[in-house]
Every structure is written in structure tokens, then in C-alpha cells.
Enzyme design. Structure first.
Site, PDB file in Angstrom:
ATOM      1  N   LYS A 138      11.025  -4.202  -6.817  1.00  0.00           N
ATOM      2  CA  LYS A 138       9.944  -5.209  -6.926  1.00  0.00           C
ATOM      3  C   LYS A 138       8.590  -4.542  -6.696  1.00  0.00           C
ATOM      4  O   LYS A 138       7.657  -4.711  -7.484  1.00  0.00           O
ATOM      5  CB  LYS A 138      10.211  -6.321  -5.903  1.00  0.00           C
ATOM      6  CG  LYS A 138       9.258  -7.495  -5.976  1.00  0.00           C
ATOM      7  CD  LYS A 138       8.135  -7.462  -4.959  1.00  0.00           C
ATOM      8  CE  LYS A 138       8.500  -7.692  -3.537  1.00  0.00           C
ATOM      9  NZ  LYS A 138       7.337  -7.613  -2.611  1.00  0.00           N
ATOM     10  N   ASN A 139       8.476  -3.775  -5.630  1.00  0.00           N
ATOM     11  CA  ASN A 139       7.167  -3.189  -5.320  1.00  0.00           C
ATOM     12  C   ASN A 139       6.750  -2.142  -6.350  1.00  0.00           C
ATOM     13  O   ASN A 139       5.570  -2.024  -6.692  1.00  0.00           O
ATOM     14  CB  ASN A 139       7.172  -2.589  -3.907  1.00  0.00           C
ATOM     15  CG  ASN A 139       7.193  -3.678  -2.839  1.00  0.00           C
ATOM     16  OD1 ASN A 139       6.989  -4.843  -3.124  1.00  0.00           O
ATOM     17  ND2 ASN A 139       7.470  -3.283  -1.594  1.00  0.00           N
TER      18      ASN A 139
ATOM     19  N   ARG B 244      -0.193 -10.148  -2.124  1.00  0.00           N
ATOM     20  CA  ARG B 244      -1.145  -9.090  -1.825  1.00  0.00           C
ATOM     21  C   ARG B 244      -1.282  -8.083  -2.980  1.00  0.00           C
ATOM     22  O   ARG B 244      -2.355  -7.551  -3.237  1.00  0.00           O
ATOM     23  CB  ARG B 244      -0.669  -8.395  -0.560  1.00  0.00           C
ATOM     24  CG  ARG B 244      -1.606  -7.371  -0.036  1.00  0.00           C
ATOM     25  CD  ARG B 244      -1.158  -6.947   1.342  1.00  0.00           C
ATOM     26  NE  ARG B 244      -1.795  -5.715   1.720  1.00  0.00           N
ATOM     27  CZ  ARG B 244      -3.006  -5.637   2.250  1.00  0.00           C
ATOM     28  NH1 ARG B 244      -3.697  -6.742   2.466  1.00  0.00           N
ATOM     29  NH2 ARG B 244      -3.528  -4.475   2.552  1.00  0.00           N
TER      30      ARG B 244
ATOM     31  N   CYS C 193       2.623 -12.274   2.307  1.00  0.00           N
ATOM     32  CA  CYS C 193       3.409 -12.590   3.503  1.00  0.00           C
ATOM     33  C   CYS C 193       2.521 -12.559   4.739  1.00  0.00           C
ATOM     34  O   CYS C 193       1.653 -11.701   4.865  1.00  0.00           O
ATOM     35  CB  CYS C 193       4.525 -11.571   3.678  1.00  0.00           C
ATOM     36  SG  CYS C 193       5.872 -11.778   2.522  1.00  0.00           S
TER      37      CYS C 193
ATOM     38  N   ARG D  53      -3.543  -7.727   7.461  1.00  0.00           N
ATOM     39  CA  ARG D  53      -3.474  -7.156   6.113  1.00  0.00           C
ATOM     40  C   ARG D  53      -4.795  -7.172   5.351  1.00  0.00           C
ATOM     41  O   ARG D  53      -4.909  -7.746   4.257  1.00  0.00           O
ATOM     42  CB  ARG D  53      -2.382  -7.841   5.284  1.00  0.00           C
ATOM     43  CG  ARG D  53      -1.036  -7.730   5.940  1.00  0.00           C
ATOM     44  CD  ARG D  53       0.071  -8.191   5.039  1.00  0.00           C
ATOM     45  NE  ARG D  53       0.566  -7.136   4.163  1.00  0.00           N
ATOM     46  CZ  ARG D  53       1.527  -7.317   3.273  1.00  0.00           C
ATOM     47  NH1 ARG D  53       2.062  -8.482   3.111  1.00  0.00           N
ATOM     48  NH2 ARG D  53       1.930  -6.316   2.527  1.00  0.00           N
TER      49      ARG D  53
ATOM     50  N   ASP E 267       9.941  -3.056   6.178  1.00  0.00           N
ATOM     51  CA  ASP E 267      10.562  -4.233   5.545  1.00  0.00           C
ATOM     52  C   ASP E 267      12.017  -4.424   5.993  1.00  0.00           C
ATOM     53  O   ASP E 267      12.541  -5.529   5.885  1.00  0.00           O
ATOM     54  CB  ASP E 267      10.544  -4.087   4.014  1.00  0.00           C
ATOM     55  CG  ASP E 267       9.136  -4.005   3.471  1.00  0.00           C
ATOM     56  OD1 ASP E 267       8.689  -4.956   2.815  1.00  0.00           O
ATOM     57  OD2 ASP E 267       8.476  -2.970   3.712  1.00  0.00           O
TER      58      ASP E 267
ATOM     59  N   ARG F  91      10.545 -14.763  -3.994  1.00  0.00           N
ATOM     60  CA  ARG F  91       9.415 -13.866  -4.290  1.00  0.00           C
ATOM     61  C   ARG F  91       9.887 -12.426  -4.448  1.00  0.00           C
ATOM     62  O   ARG F  91       9.364 -11.683  -5.281  1.00  0.00           O
ATOM     63  CB  ARG F  91       8.392 -13.899  -3.151  1.00  0.00           C
ATOM     64  CG  ARG F  91       7.462 -15.085  -3.164  1.00  0.00           C
ATOM     65  CD  ARG F  91       6.356 -14.905  -2.136  1.00  0.00           C
ATOM     66  NE  ARG F  91       5.675 -13.639  -2.335  1.00  0.00           N
ATOM     67  CZ  ARG F  91       4.906 -13.037  -1.435  1.00  0.00           C
ATOM     68  NH1 ARG F  91       4.706 -13.600  -0.265  1.00  0.00           N
ATOM     69  NH2 ARG F  91       4.337 -11.885  -1.691  1.00  0.00           N
TER      70      ARG F  91
HETATM   71  C1  UD1 Z   1       3.345  -2.250   0.803  1.00  0.00           C
HETATM   72  C2  UD1 Z   1       4.570  -3.048   0.416  1.00  0.00           C
HETATM   73  C3  UD1 Z   1       5.205  -3.687   1.643  1.00  0.00           C
HETATM   74  C4  UD1 Z   1       5.461  -2.639   2.710  1.00  0.00           C
HETATM   75  C5  UD1 Z   1       4.199  -1.838   3.001  1.00  0.00           C
HETATM   76  C6  UD1 Z   1       4.446  -0.676   3.960  1.00  0.00           C
HETATM   77  C7  UD1 Z   1       4.056  -3.780  -1.821  1.00  0.00           C
HETATM   78  C8  UD1 Z   1       3.714  -4.903  -2.722  1.00  0.00           C
HETATM   79  N1  UD1 Z   1       4.194  -4.073  -0.536  1.00  0.00           N
HETATM   80  O1  UD1 Z   1       2.399  -3.180   1.335  1.00  0.00           O
HETATM   81  O2  UD1 Z   1       6.436  -4.286   1.252  1.00  0.00           O
HETATM   82  O3  UD1 Z   1       5.882  -3.281   3.898  1.00  0.00           O
HETATM   83  O4  UD1 Z   1       3.684  -1.271   1.784  1.00  0.00           O
HETATM   84  O5  UD1 Z   1       5.440   0.173   3.455  1.00  0.00           O
HETATM   85  O6  UD1 Z   1       4.250  -2.659  -2.263  1.00  0.00           O
HETATM   86  N2  UD1 Z   1      -4.133  -1.762   6.016  1.00  0.00           N
HETATM   87  C9  UD1 Z   1      -5.440  -1.997   6.421  1.00  0.00           C
HETATM   88  N3  UD1 Z   1      -6.418  -2.033   5.466  1.00  0.00           N
HETATM   89  C10 UD1 Z   1      -6.145  -1.862   4.143  1.00  0.00           C
HETATM   90  C11 UD1 Z   1      -4.818  -1.600   3.731  1.00  0.00           C
HETATM   91  C12 UD1 Z   1      -3.818  -1.566   4.692  1.00  0.00           C
HETATM   92  O7  UD1 Z   1      -5.709  -2.177   7.611  1.00  0.00           O
HETATM   93  O8  UD1 Z   1      -7.083  -1.896   3.329  1.00  0.00           O
HETATM   94  C13 UD1 Z   1      -3.072  -1.684   7.034  1.00  0.00           C
HETATM   95  C14 UD1 Z   1      -2.046  -2.815   6.878  1.00  0.00           C
HETATM   96  O9  UD1 Z   1      -2.487  -3.998   7.518  1.00  0.00           O
HETATM   97  C15 UD1 Z   1      -0.832  -2.189   7.529  1.00  0.00           C
HETATM   98  C16 UD1 Z   1      -0.954  -0.696   7.142  1.00  0.00           C
HETATM   99  O10 UD1 Z   1      -2.322  -0.503   6.815  1.00  0.00           O
HETATM  100  O11 UD1 Z   1      -0.921  -2.324   8.925  1.00  0.00           O
HETATM  101  C17 UD1 Z   1      -0.104  -0.272   5.969  1.00  0.00           C
HETATM  102  O12 UD1 Z   1      -0.267  -1.185   4.907  1.00  0.00           O
HETATM  103  P1  UD1 Z   1       0.018  -0.784   3.386  1.00  0.00           P
HETATM  104  O13 UD1 Z   1       0.832   0.466   3.359  1.00  0.00           O
HETATM  105  O14 UD1 Z   1      -1.258  -0.806   2.637  1.00  0.00           O
HETATM  106  O15 UD1 Z   1       0.943  -1.995   2.896  1.00  0.00           O
HETATM  107  P2  UD1 Z   1       0.885  -2.745   1.511  1.00  0.00           P
HETATM  108  O16 UD1 Z   1       0.528  -1.801   0.418  1.00  0.00           O
HETATM  109  O17 UD1 Z   1       0.124  -4.001   1.663  1.00  0.00           O
END
Ligand code: UD1
Length: 427
Positions: free
Chosen positions: A22-23, A92, A116, A121, A304, A396
């Protein structure tokens, strides 16, 4: 509204095929729209987030067809620079449209995303990255508005090795002039999958899978054909369901190396894990031992899989501590598990689990994608019947979860519920 009715206590047996990631799909489908051309993707899961992204890209002007895992994407007519709020707020990954639109047309107007509820985030890292590539970025009325006459390659340190930031900047930088280096880049398989696909489109990306990715910008990309990698988080969910129900399941068409941290913890807990080239068999092997886990970026234990792992640990012998290091509030499942008799509570950044001999079925709610998987695993292993609300959250991220579980011998039914009335079977 739909609910899942699960009669627990049946061990899962048989084989299950894992769908495409999915991701990975969310990133790669968006990447395909960087080219004013046609791409064909195989192994695309038909889950709600993919359908939401399809609707977002169609609203931007792309023409997309999805038929039994095969997606044809024609982005020749993609012309809009503004993504619709009602769709973007649902997940997201809609924010990947920012990298796409900046890369393709130098202008993007994207609602700040939803998704979620597992922590604050924010998207501040993404915004800093776009600014480093030379875009003017501002937040106004809940939207990110960004523009650049020409994105220019740069060196950017990705904070917290964010997956989403790494992917979004790869999308934009593929169309920048000059070379971009992403340091502290995320190493997740979904990042690698996206880079492989972008390279098939004519991009020049090196180092994906390491923490330094180099992207040489191109003037234009072209369409490509590609098969998405299997969903490692779906695979982990079935392995945990097999272990939690005392079953014996072969999880087929997965890449074992993508979840080696989970496999190691399953073995430490006492499950029997047999790795093949294209699949993994898990046999429960009696009562499990409580084990400690720290989540971490890849190749560490995936955040996850933290909630579903707690479902397994809730009936283990002894105490477990699952420390969450990626998202600060990924504990929405805890109250639901407690309703089923689990002895679990949150202490700081950790879930503390004292194993109990059995769980009991209860009315519970899937509050996010992985919390949903967690209570379904708990319900499968519990005594009695559970009525699970919030099924749309499960849909989802999972293709045909109830159908695949039924094929493994689970007693699970999807029912339509109108108001507070008695559940009716779905045709
Ligand atoms: C993706 C995955 C999600 C997985 C996560 C971590 C998708 C659609 N989702 O989410 O399933 O759990 O990677 O492997 O691929 N952060 C900030 N600012 C930002 C971006 C991130 O503070 O601009 C923080 C987030 O709140 C979190 C950490 O960085 O604490 C890592 O987040 P990130 O790796 O970006 O997760 P996603 O890409 O949202």
C-alpha cells in the site's frame, strides 16, 4: 456503517497471498504522474487509500484505471495545481501531490494532510525540503502554497530519516535542475521501490536503500511499466495472526528480508518461523514468551507492526515492553485491547503488557489502520464474539482482510449496521 463480527478461538491454517504494498503504491502511483505519459503498474492493492489517491490524481486531470491489481495511469492531461481538500484530508500520503506538482509544473496548492491519528504528524520537514530546492513555500488557510520557476538541486539533511519527506523530495528533485543529495534519507523498502520506478521513468537516482541518496534532475520523464513490491506490513499482520491463534500459516509472495526484525522477535517469543525464498511459514509452537521491542526506522522493528505485536504479547507468558520511538501516540489500540481483557497500559513511550491466559470477545473499534489489525488479531484469538466498528479504517490499508482471514479458517463476517439496529449480513 459496516462492522466485522469475529467468533474467536479458531487457529488459522493454510496459505495466504500478500498483496502489493500500500505505501509503495501511494508513492509510485504519484510518481507515475510526473510524466506527461502513460504508465502501467501491476500488483496494486485495491484498498481505500489507493482509491482515495486515484480520486485525488483524477481531480488533478490524470486518467486512471484499476482492474484486478493492474493500474493504467495516463497523466498527459494533468493540468491542475490545486488538490481537493475533502480527499486530501483523508490520508497523509496525499501530500505526495506536493512533490509531484512542484516537480511537474512548479506550482502546488495542497491542503495540509490528515490520516491516522497516531501523533501530531506535521509536514515541516517536507516544507523545509521544498524550500531548500528553491521553492517559495507558505502556509495559508490550511493549505501549503508553493511555487518555483525552476527547482534547483541542493543538499538536504532529512530530519528523523522521514520516509514521506525522502519520497516527496525524490519526486520533486527528479525534475530539478542539477543534483540533489538527501542525507539521513529513509532506507525503507518503499523508498527503494519508488527510486527503482523513477529510474525506469528516466530519472537518475543512486543510493536508495542507503542513508545518502543522489538525484540528478531530468528535463522530462517518460511512462514505465512496473510491479509493486509485496506489502511487508500486511505480511507481518498475517504472521502475527497465525501465531496469536496458535495456527500454522504460510504467508506467500512476500520478501522475508523486509520484516527480519519481526521474524527475529517472533522466534524470541517462541514461535517457529520457516523462511523460504518467496514466503514464510509460522507455527505457533505453544504459549509465547513475553519479549521487549523498540520500534525503529528500517531495518529496525517497523512502527506499524508495534500494535499487532502487542495483540500477540497480550496472551504471552510474562511481561513485555514495546517502546515506540517513531510516533509519539501510537497507542489508540490500548483501550480497545483492555476491553477484551488484555492487561496493557502506557508508560511514557512504551506499552507495558502483562500476558493473560485468555482474551474475551467484546464490542471494539478500529481507531486507525494498524489499531484495526490489532483488535482483529485479538478478536481471532479471544473466547467468544467481537463486534468491530470502524472497519473503514481497516479497509484503508488492507485488501480483502476479512476474505483472506476466512480462507484461513477464521469465523469472520462483514455486516451492515444501520443506526443502533441489529447487524444485517452484507450481500
Ligand atoms: C510512513 C508510512 C507509515 C509509517 C511511517 C514510518 C506511508 C503512507 N506511511 O509515514 O505507515 O509508519 O512512514 O515508517 O508510507 N515528521 C515530522 N515532520 C515531518 C515529517 C515527519 O515531525 O515533516 C515525524 C513524524 O511525525 C514521525 C517521524 O517524523 O514522528 C517519521 O515520520 P515519517 O517517516 O515521515 O512517516 P510517514 O512518511 O508519514
Amino acid at each position: 456503517m459496516e462492522k466485522l463480527i469475529v467468533n474467536g478461538g479458531r487457529a488459522l491454517h493454510g496459505a495466504v497471498r500478500i498483496s502489493g504494498g500500500k505505501n509503495s503504491s501511494l508513492a509510485i502511483i504519484t510518481a507515475a504522474c510526473l510524466a506527461a505519459d502513460v504508465s502501467v503498474l501491476e500488483n496494486v492493492p485495491q484498498c481505500r487509500d489507493v482509491l482515495t489517491l486515484k480520486a485525488i490524481l483524477e481531480a488533478l486531470g490524470a486518467r486512471i484505471e484499476l482492474d484486478r491489481g493492474r493500474m493504467a495511469i495516463d497523466a498527459r492531461a494533468l493540468a491542475s495545481h490545486a488538490a481537493p481538500y475533502d480527499l486530501c484530508r483523508q490520508m497523509r500520503a496525499s501530500f505526495y501531490a506536493a512533490g509531484l506538482l512542484l516537480g511537474r509544473g512548479g506550482r502546488a496548492e495542497i491542503p495540509l494532510p490528515g490520516g491516522c491519528v497516531i501523533g501530531s504528524r506535521p509536514v515541516d520537514f517536507h516544507l523545509r525540503g521544498f524550500a531548500a530546492l528553491g521553492a517559495m513555500v507558505e502556509i495559508e488557510h490550511g493549505y501549503m502554497k508553493a511555487s518555483a520557476r525552476q527547482l534547483v538541486g541542493t543538499t538536504f539533511f532529512v530530519p528523523r530519516s522521514s520516509v514521506g519527506t525522502t519520497i516527496n523530495l525524490m519526486l520533486a528533485a527528479s525534475m530539478a535542475s542539477g543534483t540533489t543529495v538527501l542525507d539521513n534519507a529513509a532506507r525503507e523498502p518503499e523508498v527503494v521501490d519508488t527510486a527503482v520506478f523513477l529510474n525506469l521513468m528516466g530519472a537518475r537516482i543512486k543510493g536508495a536503500g542507503t542513508n545518502s541518496i543522489t538525484i540528478e534532475g531530468a528535463d522530462a520523464l517518460h511512462g514505465a511499466s512496473y510491479a509493486i513490491i509485496p506489502d511487508r506490513l500486511e505480511a507481518g499482520t498475517y504472521l502475527l495472526a497465525a501465531a496469536a491463534t496458535g495456527g500454522n500459516v504460510l504467508v506467500e509472495q512476500m520478501i522475508p528480508e523486509h520484516i527480519s526484525a519481526l521474524l527475529a522477535k517472533l522466534e524470541e517469543a517462541g514461535a517457529i518461523v520457516e523462511r523460504g525464498t518467496d514466503g514464510v511459514r509460522v507455527r505457533a509452537g505453544g504459549v509465547h514468551r513475553g519479549v521487549h521491542v523498540d520500534t525503529a526506522p528500517y531495518p529496525g522493528f517497523a512502527t506499524d507492526l508495534h500494535p499487532p505485536f502487542v495483540a500477540l504479547m497480550s496472551r504471552a507468558d510474562g511481561q513485555s515492553r514495546i517502546r515506540e520511538t517513531v510516533f509519539e501516540s501510537r497507542f489508540g489500540y490500548v483501550d480497545e485491547l483492555r476491553r477484551m481483557g488484555a492487561d496493557v497500559h502506557v508508560e511514557g513511550d512504551s506499552a507495558i503488557v502483562n500476558g493473560v491466559p485468555y482474551l474475551t470477545g467484546a464490542p471494539v473499534e478500529a481507531v486507525d489502520i494498524r489499531a484495526g489489525a490489532t483488535i482483529i488479531i485479538a478478536a481471532l484469538s479471544a473466547r467468544g464474539t467481537s463486534e468491530i466498528a470502524g472497519v473503514d479504517n481497516v479497509d484503508r490499508g488492507y485488501e480483502q482482510l476479512d476474505g483472506k482471514l476466512s480462507a484461513l479458517g477464521a469465523d469472520v463476517r462483514r455486516v451492515e449496521v444501520r443506526g443502533e439496529s441489529v447487524p444485517q449480513p452484507v450481500a
